[in-house]
Scaffold this motif. Structure first.
Motif, PDB file in Angstrom:
ATOM      1  N   GLU A 201      29.472  63.620  50.507  1.00 40.94           N
ATOM      2  CA  GLU A 201      30.317  63.063  51.566  1.00 40.94           C
ATOM      3  C   GLU A 201      31.793  63.363  51.329  1.00 40.94           C
ATOM      4  O   GLU A 201      32.565  63.407  52.293  1.00 40.94           O
ATOM      5  N   THR A 202      32.194  63.587  50.085  1.00 37.33           N
ATOM      6  CA  THR A 202      33.593  63.894  49.812  1.00 37.33           C
ATOM      7  C   THR A 202      33.973  65.286  50.327  1.00 37.33           C
ATOM      8  O   THR A 202      35.156  65.562  50.551  1.00 37.33           O
ATOM      9  N   LYS A 203      32.971  66.131  50.510  1.00 36.93           N
ATOM     10  CA  LYS A 203      33.206  67.484  51.021  1.00 36.93           C
ATOM     11  C   LYS A 203      32.682  67.659  52.438  1.00 36.93           C
ATOM     12  O   LYS A 203      32.656  68.783  52.948  1.00 36.93           O
ATOM     13  N   ASN A 204      32.219  66.565  53.057  1.00 34.54           N
ATOM     14  CA  ASN A 204      31.633  66.643  54.412  1.00 34.54           C
ATOM     15  C   ASN A 204      30.589  67.760  54.470  1.00 34.54           C
ATOM     16  O   ASN A 204      30.566  68.563  55.410  1.00 34.54           O
ATOM     17  N   SER A 205      29.728  67.785  53.470  1.00 32.57           N
ATOM     18  CA  SER A 205      28.788  68.893  53.346  1.00 32.57           C
ATOM     19  C   SER A 205      27.379  68.417  53.029  1.00 32.57           C
ATOM     20  O   SER A 205      27.182  67.369  52.409  1.00 32.57           O
ATOM     21  N   ILE A 206      26.418  69.215  53.471  1.00 29.60           N
ATOM     22  CA  ILE A 206      25.037  69.039  53.040  1.00 29.60           C
ATOM     23  C   ILE A 206      24.551  70.357  52.462  1.00 29.60           C
ATOM     24  O   ILE A 206      25.142  71.418  52.725  1.00 29.60           O
ATOM     25  N   TYR A 207      23.457  70.267  51.711  1.00 29.47           N
ATOM     26  CA  TYR A 207      22.945  71.433  51.016  1.00 29.47           C
ATOM     27  C   TYR A 207      21.428  71.483  51.145  1.00 29.47           C
ATOM     28  O   TYR A 207      20.772  70.456  51.356  1.00 29.47           O
ATOM     29  N   LEU A 208      20.894  72.681  50.979  1.00 24.89           N
ATOM     30  CA  LEU A 208      19.447  72.858  50.947  1.00 24.89           C
ATOM     31  C   LEU A 208      19.116  73.756  49.771  1.00 24.89           C
ATOM     32  O   LEU A 208      19.415  74.954  49.807  1.00 24.89           O
ATOM     33  N   GLN A 209      18.527  73.166  48.740  1.00 25.69           N
ATOM     34  CA  GLN A 209      18.043  73.929  47.601  1.00 25.69           C
ATOM     35  C   GLN A 209      16.623  74.369  47.902  1.00 25.69           C
ATOM     36  O   GLN A 209      15.749  73.540  48.125  1.00 25.69           O
ATOM     37  N   MET A 210      16.411  75.682  47.904  1.00 28.75           N
ATOM     38  CA  MET A 210      15.111  76.239  48.234  1.00 28.75           C
ATOM     39  C   MET A 210      14.562  76.966  47.021  1.00 28.75           C
ATOM     40  O   MET A 210      15.157  77.956  46.561  1.00 28.75           O
ATOM     41  N   ASP A 211      13.459  76.473  46.500  1.00 26.32           N
ATOM     42  CA  ASP A 211      12.810  77.066  45.335  1.00 26.32           C
ATOM     43  C   ASP A 211      11.415  77.575  45.719  1.00 26.32           C
ATOM     44  O   ASP A 211      10.872  77.186  46.750  1.00 26.32           O
ATOM     45  N   SER A 212      10.864  78.401  44.854  1.00 26.60           N
ATOM     46  CA  SER A 212       9.514  78.946  45.083  1.00 26.60           C
ATOM     47  C   SER A 212       9.382  79.506  46.496  1.00 26.60           C
ATOM     48  O   SER A 212       8.409  79.222  47.204  1.00 26.60           O
ATOM     49  N   LEU A 213      10.346  80.294  46.884  1.00 21.91           N
ATOM     50  CA  LEU A 213      10.366  80.817  48.245  1.00 21.91           C
ATOM     51  C   LEU A 213       9.200  81.752  48.495  1.00 21.91           C
ATOM     52  O   LEU A 213       8.765  82.503  47.612  1.00 21.91           O
ATOM     53  N   LYS A 214       8.725  81.706  49.744  1.00 22.54           N
ATOM     54  CA  LYS A 214       7.598  82.517  50.185  1.00 22.54           C
ATOM     55  C   LYS A 214       8.053  83.418  51.326  1.00 22.54           C
ATOM     56  O   LYS A 214       9.002  83.076  52.045  1.00 22.54           O
ATOM     57  N   PRO A 215       7.354  84.526  51.557  1.00 20.84           N
ATOM     58  CA  PRO A 215       7.720  85.393  52.695  1.00 20.84           C
ATOM     59  C   PRO A 215       7.733  84.634  54.030  1.00 20.84           C
ATOM     60  O   PRO A 215       8.568  84.922  54.892  1.00 20.84           O
ATOM     61  N   GLU A 216       6.862  83.660  54.181  1.00 17.62           N
ATOM     62  CA  GLU A 216       6.822  82.902  55.436  1.00 17.62           C
ATOM     63  C   GLU A 216       8.003  81.953  55.599  1.00 17.62           C
ATOM     64  O   GLU A 216       8.158  81.324  56.653  1.00 17.62           O
ATOM     65  N   ASP A 217       8.848  81.824  54.576  1.00 16.32           N
ATOM     66  CA  ASP A 217      10.083  81.054  54.722  1.00 16.32           C
ATOM     67  C   ASP A 217      11.191  81.887  55.373  1.00 16.32           C
ATOM     68  O   ASP A 217      12.273  81.359  55.666  1.00 16.32           O
TER      69      ASP A 217
END
Length: 118
Positions: free
Chosen positions: A73-89
Motif C-alpha cells: 500500500e505504500t507504493k500503491n502497487s500489487i504484485y503477482l508471483q508466478m511459479d511453475s509456469l506452464k505453456p497454458e499460462d
C-alpha cells in the motif's frame, strides 16, 4: 481517471518464474478489491486472482499453489508471483482495480504479455 501500469512480463521456459507488478495512480484502498485477469489467444478474459481491501485472497483453480498475489500500500502497487509456469499460462495479464468505493467503477491496465515456451 485511474491509471494502472503493469510491468514484468516476458518470455520464460516451462517451470520458470516471473513476477508481475502493477502500480496504481490512486490508493489501492480506494477499491473493494485488486486483482489480475488474463486473456489467452482465442479465449475470453478470465480471473486469475484477487485480493480484497481487507486482505482476503482467492485464486482460480488453474493457478492455486503456483501463483501468489501480494500488495504494498505504500507504493500503491500489487504484485503477482508466478511459479511453475506452464505453456497454458501464456496470455496477456491485466491488472484490475475493482469496485471503486465512490463510483463502483472497475478499471484495467493495458496488459503485459507472458509467454511460456521452450
Amino acid at each position: 481517471q485511474v491509471q494502472l501500469v503493469e510491468s514484468g512480463g516476458g518470455l520464460v521456459q516451462p517451470g520458470g518464474s516471473l513476477r508481475l507488478s502493477c502500480e496504481v495512480s490512486r490508493s489501492i484502498f480506494d477499491f473493494a478489491a485488486m486483482g489480475w485477469h488474463r486473456r489467452a489467444p482465442g479465449n475470453q478474459r478470465e480471473v486469475v486472482t484477487e485480493i480484497t481491501y481487507d486482505g482476503r485472497t482467492n485464486y482460480a483453480d488453474f493457478v492455486k499453489g503456483r501463483f501468489t498475489i501480494s500488495r504494498d500500500e505504500t507504493k500503491n502497487s500489487i504484485y503477482l508471483q508466478m511459479d511453475s509456469l506452464k505453456p497454458e499460462d501464456t496470455a496477456v495479464y491485466y491488472c484490475v482495480a475493482k469496485n471503486e468505493w465512490a463510483t463502483k467503477g472497475t478499471y484495467f491496465g493495458q496488459g503485459t504479455q507472458v509467454t511460456v515456451s521452450s
